[in-house]
Scaffold this active site. Structure first.
Site, PDB file in Angstrom:
ATOM      1  N   CYS A  37       0.832  -1.201   0.000  1.00 54.76           N
ATOM      2  CA  CYS A  37       0.000   0.000   0.000  1.00 54.76           C
ATOM      3  C   CYS A  37       0.867   1.252   0.000  1.00 54.76           C
ATOM      4  O   CYS A  37       0.638   2.179  -0.782  1.00 54.76           O
ATOM      5  CB  CYS A  37      -0.934  -0.022   1.210  1.00 54.76           C
ATOM      6  SG  CYS A  37      -2.089   1.367   1.249  1.00 54.76           S
ATOM      7  N   GLU A  88      -4.403  -5.032  -3.832  1.00 52.59           N
ATOM      8  CA  GLU A  88      -4.346  -3.643  -4.290  1.00 52.59           C
ATOM      9  C   GLU A  88      -4.946  -3.510  -5.692  1.00 52.59           C
ATOM     10  O   GLU A  88      -5.697  -2.579  -5.977  1.00 52.59           O
ATOM     11  CB  GLU A  88      -2.893  -3.147  -4.284  1.00 52.59           C
ATOM     12  CG  GLU A  88      -2.319  -2.863  -2.923  1.00 52.59           C
ATOM     13  CD  GLU A  88      -2.958  -1.671  -2.238  1.00 52.59           C
ATOM     14  OE1 GLU A  88      -3.485  -0.780  -2.937  1.00 52.59           O
ATOM     15  OE2 GLU A  88      -2.931  -1.621  -0.999  1.00 52.59           O
TER      16      GLU A  88
END
Length: 223
Positions: A134, A201
């Site tokens: 992230c 993600e």
């Protein structure tokens, strides 16, 4: 180094994130406002758990360097990214009531569950590996989009968040922490955790485009 191995292993996945329609539309200014609002609400849920994971991992560590960096990451998140998100909420009239009435999407639920499992099965090092994509991927996306930007002011503000020096400095600190906690004995396990987080993600962008929910009917793709 661990980060070299991790980046090479997930290059294709990260390239797919950078080319994802959500990112392309955000840059072009064509991303629907409601889709960005939905993304922000889901990302709010994610960031709350993301911050908690830093503190939980710090609680479980007995290494001062790991503890200090995780605590610093949690504080930076609260003072930086989460605070910026609140300004986005204000600009888009996203109210606490709307957030409370919007369930966490399946992909967001699965992603945060993976992060907790990473801590449970691989300890603080597992949490560090799980949290890293992230930080790192968003910094790369911010850098990639900085050259052309977006014609929509709030989308440009989103890009600026991840290309700002304070964010990239925090990301660099997390890279160093990942290399510090990785050992010959745990590298394979940490790579597997890192790869799953990278996969989530990529799925997070599609979740936002689909306005994914818990209905039994297949999501209707918006791109």
């Amino acid at each position: 180094m661990f980060t070299d191995l991790a980046h090479t292993a997930m290059q294709a996945s990260w390239d797919a994130s950078k080319r994802h329609p959500f990112i392309q539309q955000l840059q072009a200014g064509t991303l629907p406002r409601e889709t960005f609002r939905y993304y922000l609400i889901q990302d709010h849920y994610y960031l709350q758990e993301f911050g908690k994971l830093h503190d939980l991992a710090a609680d479980q560590s007995d290494d001062p360097r790991v503890i200090d960096q995780l605590r610093a990451g949690a504080e930076h998140l609260r003072q930086g990214e989460i605070a910026v998100r609140q300004t986005f909420f204000d600009r888009l009239d996203i109210t606490p009531a709307e957030v409370a009435q919007t369930p966490v999407a399946p992909t967001g639920y699965a992603y945060t569950s993976h992060l907790y499992r990473s801590l449970m099965t691989a300890g603080p090092a597992g949490a560090v590996a799980g949290l890293l994509p992230c930080y790192w991927l968003y910094a790369e996306i911010g850098q990639a989009l900085a050259g052309t930007g977006s014609p929509v002011p709030i989308y440009q503000s989103w890009i600026d968040t991840y290309n700002a020096a304070d964010y990239t400095d925090s990301m660099t600190d997390q890279l160093a922490l990942a290399n510090y906690v990785a050992t010959p004995d745990n590298t394979d396990q940490l790579l597997a955790i890192f790869e799953k987080s990278s996969w989530y993600e990529l799925k997070f962008w599609q979740m936002a485009l689909d306005h994914e929910d818990w209905s039994l009917a297949p999501a209707t793709r918006r791109s």
